[in-house]
Motif scaffolding. Structure first.
Motif, mmCIF file in Angstrom:
data_model
loop_
_atom_site.group_PDB
_atom_site.id
_atom_site.type_symbol
_atom_site.label_atom_id
_atom_site.label_comp_id
_atom_site.label_asym_id
_atom_site.label_seq_id
_atom_site.Cartn_x
_atom_site.Cartn_y
_atom_site.Cartn_z
ATOM 1 N N THR A 238 -13.982 32.579 11.767
ATOM 2 C CA THR A 238 -14.788 33.728 12.184
ATOM 3 C C THR A 238 -13.937 34.715 12.974
ATOM 4 O O THR A 238 -14.034 35.930 12.789
ATOM 5 C CB THR A 238 -15.975 33.266 13.059
ATOM 6 O OG1 THR A 238 -16.755 32.327 12.344
ATOM 7 C CG2 THR A 238 -16.848 34.452 13.465
ATOM 8 N N ILE A 239 -13.091 34.187 13.848
ATOM 9 C CA ILE A 239 -12.207 35.044 14.641
ATOM 10 C C ILE A 239 -11.208 35.752 13.733
ATOM 11 O O ILE A 239 -10.931 36.952 13.915
ATOM 12 C CB ILE A 239 -11.457 34.221 15.712
ATOM 13 C CG1 ILE A 239 -12.448 33.485 16.628
ATOM 14 C CG2 ILE A 239 -10.548 35.137 16.533
ATOM 15 C CD1 ILE A 239 -13.438 34.402 17.329
ATOM 16 N N ARG A 240 -10.691 35.051 12.730
ATOM 17 C CA ARG A 240 -9.762 35.679 11.781
ATOM 18 C C ARG A 240 -10.446 36.819 11.042
ATOM 19 O O ARG A 240 -9.833 37.860 10.772
ATOM 20 C CB ARG A 240 -9.230 34.642 10.787
ATOM 21 C CG ARG A 240 -8.157 33.734 11.366
ATOM 22 C CD ARG A 240 -7.397 32.991 10.273
ATOM 23 N NE ARG A 240 -8.264 32.082 9.528
ATOM 24 C CZ ARG A 240 -8.548 30.838 9.917
ATOM 25 N NH1 ARG A 240 -8.026 30.358 11.040
ATOM 26 N NH2 ARG A 240 -9.326 30.079 9.188
ATOM 27 N N SER A 241 -11.709 36.608 10.731
ATOM 28 C CA SER A 241 -12.485 37.660 10.057
ATOM 29 C C SER A 241 -12.623 38.894 10.943
ATOM 30 O O SER A 241 -12.506 40.033 10.470
ATOM 31 C CB SER A 241 -13.873 37.121 9.685
ATOM 32 O OG SER A 241 -14.662 38.136 9.087
ATOM 33 N N HIS A 242 -12.835 38.655 12.235
ATOM 34 C CA HIS A 242 -12.932 39.770 13.186
ATOM 35 C C HIS A 242 -11.595 40.505 13.289
ATOM 36 O O HIS A 242 -11.558 41.736 13.350
ATOM 37 C CB HIS A 242 -13.346 39.256 14.561
ATOM 38 C CG HIS A 242 -14.815 38.964 14.678
ATOM 39 N ND1 HIS A 242 -15.779 39.924 14.495
ATOM 40 C CD2 HIS A 242 -15.475 37.808 14.982
ATOM 41 C CE1 HIS A 242 -16.979 39.392 14.672
ATOM 42 N NE2 HIS A 242 -16.821 38.103 14.960
ATOM 43 N N ARG A 243 -10.506 39.735 13.305
ATOM 44 C CA ARG A 243 -9.175 40.355 13.354
ATOM 45 C C ARG A 243 -8.980 41.282 12.141
ATOM 46 O O ARG A 243 -8.496 42.409 12.263
ATOM 47 C CB ARG A 243 -8.077 39.280 13.346
ATOM 48 C CG ARG A 243 -7.886 38.530 14.655
ATOM 49 C CD ARG A 243 -6.678 37.611 14.531
ATOM 50 N NE ARG A 243 -6.543 36.706 15.658
ATOM 51 C CZ ARG A 243 -5.865 36.977 16.778
ATOM 52 N NH1 ARG A 243 -5.262 38.152 16.906
ATOM 53 N NH2 ARG A 243 -5.776 36.085 17.752
ATOM 54 N N PHE A 244 -9.359 40.761 10.968
ATOM 55 C CA PHE A 244 -9.214 41.525 9.732
ATOM 56 C C PHE A 244 -10.059 42.810 9.798
ATOM 57 O O PHE A 244 -9.574 43.897 9.446
ATOM 58 C CB PHE A 244 -9.643 40.671 8.536
ATOM 59 C CG PHE A 244 -9.640 41.421 7.232
ATOM 60 C CD1 PHE A 244 -8.454 41.625 6.542
ATOM 61 C CD2 PHE A 244 -10.818 41.934 6.708
ATOM 62 C CE1 PHE A 244 -8.441 42.333 5.347
ATOM 63 C CE2 PHE A 244 -10.815 42.649 5.513
ATOM 64 C CZ PHE A 244 -9.620 42.845 4.830
#
Length: 255
Positions: A112-118
């Motif tokens: 989920t955090i990686r998605s936010h980064r993207f």
């Protein structure tokens, strides 16, 4: 150039640094609070002597924490960021891993955090294109300066189309209400919102940045401007041009 104009007109690079160099006055200027550091002058800070450029950097660290801290705390109307996005950006700035951020949040997953980064990186791409478009528009625009919109302070409240004021509108309003010049007496206080904002923006120039005023000192400055100085004082607070301590003992211009 006023403090607000300097903040909004500065380049992205200078805004990221927190300071710019003003060739016309030979000074490094903190774009966050408009503090000037004249080139060629040595500034003593905490027992250490600094040249102007290093002094403004030291000033930013001491007075504002960091440029990131200052900018991330700006309201959503200026950043376009939700509170959750601000929180995530702060974690990213601190160098936390996705797993560490999940632990700090107490919810979610690394994916989920990686998605936010993207998503934030995509937002950055769109912002770059938009800035390039506006840069080209401003460069090629044939509009006269009088048709450009004026800047208002970052503390401005209730920002809406009332703040869509051109330089031409501003000049006309000020000449109507300050018949003896901008430093003269206010003829009458306007009832229309746009005109109030323009008049108040001119009146706030009578006060110094980074100075604490007592109520008596505020009144002393305002009395020559307008007989009903209490109303002016109230509106300066109400419209976010000034701030006041909870006990009403101290006033200052809102940066």
């Amino acid at each position: 150039m006023s403090h607000e104009n300097h903040f909004w007109d500065t380049t992205v690079d200078d805004l990221s640094k927190g300071y710019s160099y003003a060739d016309n006055i030979g000074s490094y200027v903190c774009v966050l609070c408009n503090e000037h550091f004249e080139d060629g002058i040595i500034y003593p800070i905490d027992g250490v002597l600094y040249e102007a450029k290093k002094a403004v950097i030291q000033h930013i660290e001491q007075e504002h924490g960091s440029v990131f801290d200052y900018l991330i705390q700006l309201e959503k109307k200026y950043t376009g960021l939700t509170d959750h996005q601000k929180e995530l950006l702060t974690f990213f700035y601190q160098g936390l891993t996705d797993k560490e951020i999940v632990k700090e949040l107490g919810s979610g997953s690394p994916s989920t955090i990686r998605s936010h980064r993207f998503n934030l990186k995509e937002k950055e791409k769109r912002a770059k294109v938009f800035l390039a478009l506006m840069n080209l528009l401003n460069r090629e625009s044939h509009q006269e300066n009088d048709h450009k919109f004026i800047h208002f302070h970052k503390g401005a409240k209730m920002v809406d189309d009332r703040y869509a004021i051109t330089e031409d509108e501003k000049k006309k309003v000020l000449s109507t209400y300050f018949k003896d010049g901008l430093n003269g007496q206010l003829d009458k206080f306007p009832s229309k919102e746009k005109r109030k904002l323009i008049v108040l923006q001119n009146i706030i120039n009578h006060f110094e940045l980074n100075r604490i005023y007592t109520e008596k000192e505020i009144n002393t400055v305002l009395k020559p401007v307008y007989s009903d100085f209490v109303t002016i004082r109230r509106y300066l607070i109400e419209y976010g041009f000034m701030e006041r301590s909870k006990d009403g003992m101290e006033y200052w211009v809102k940066n």
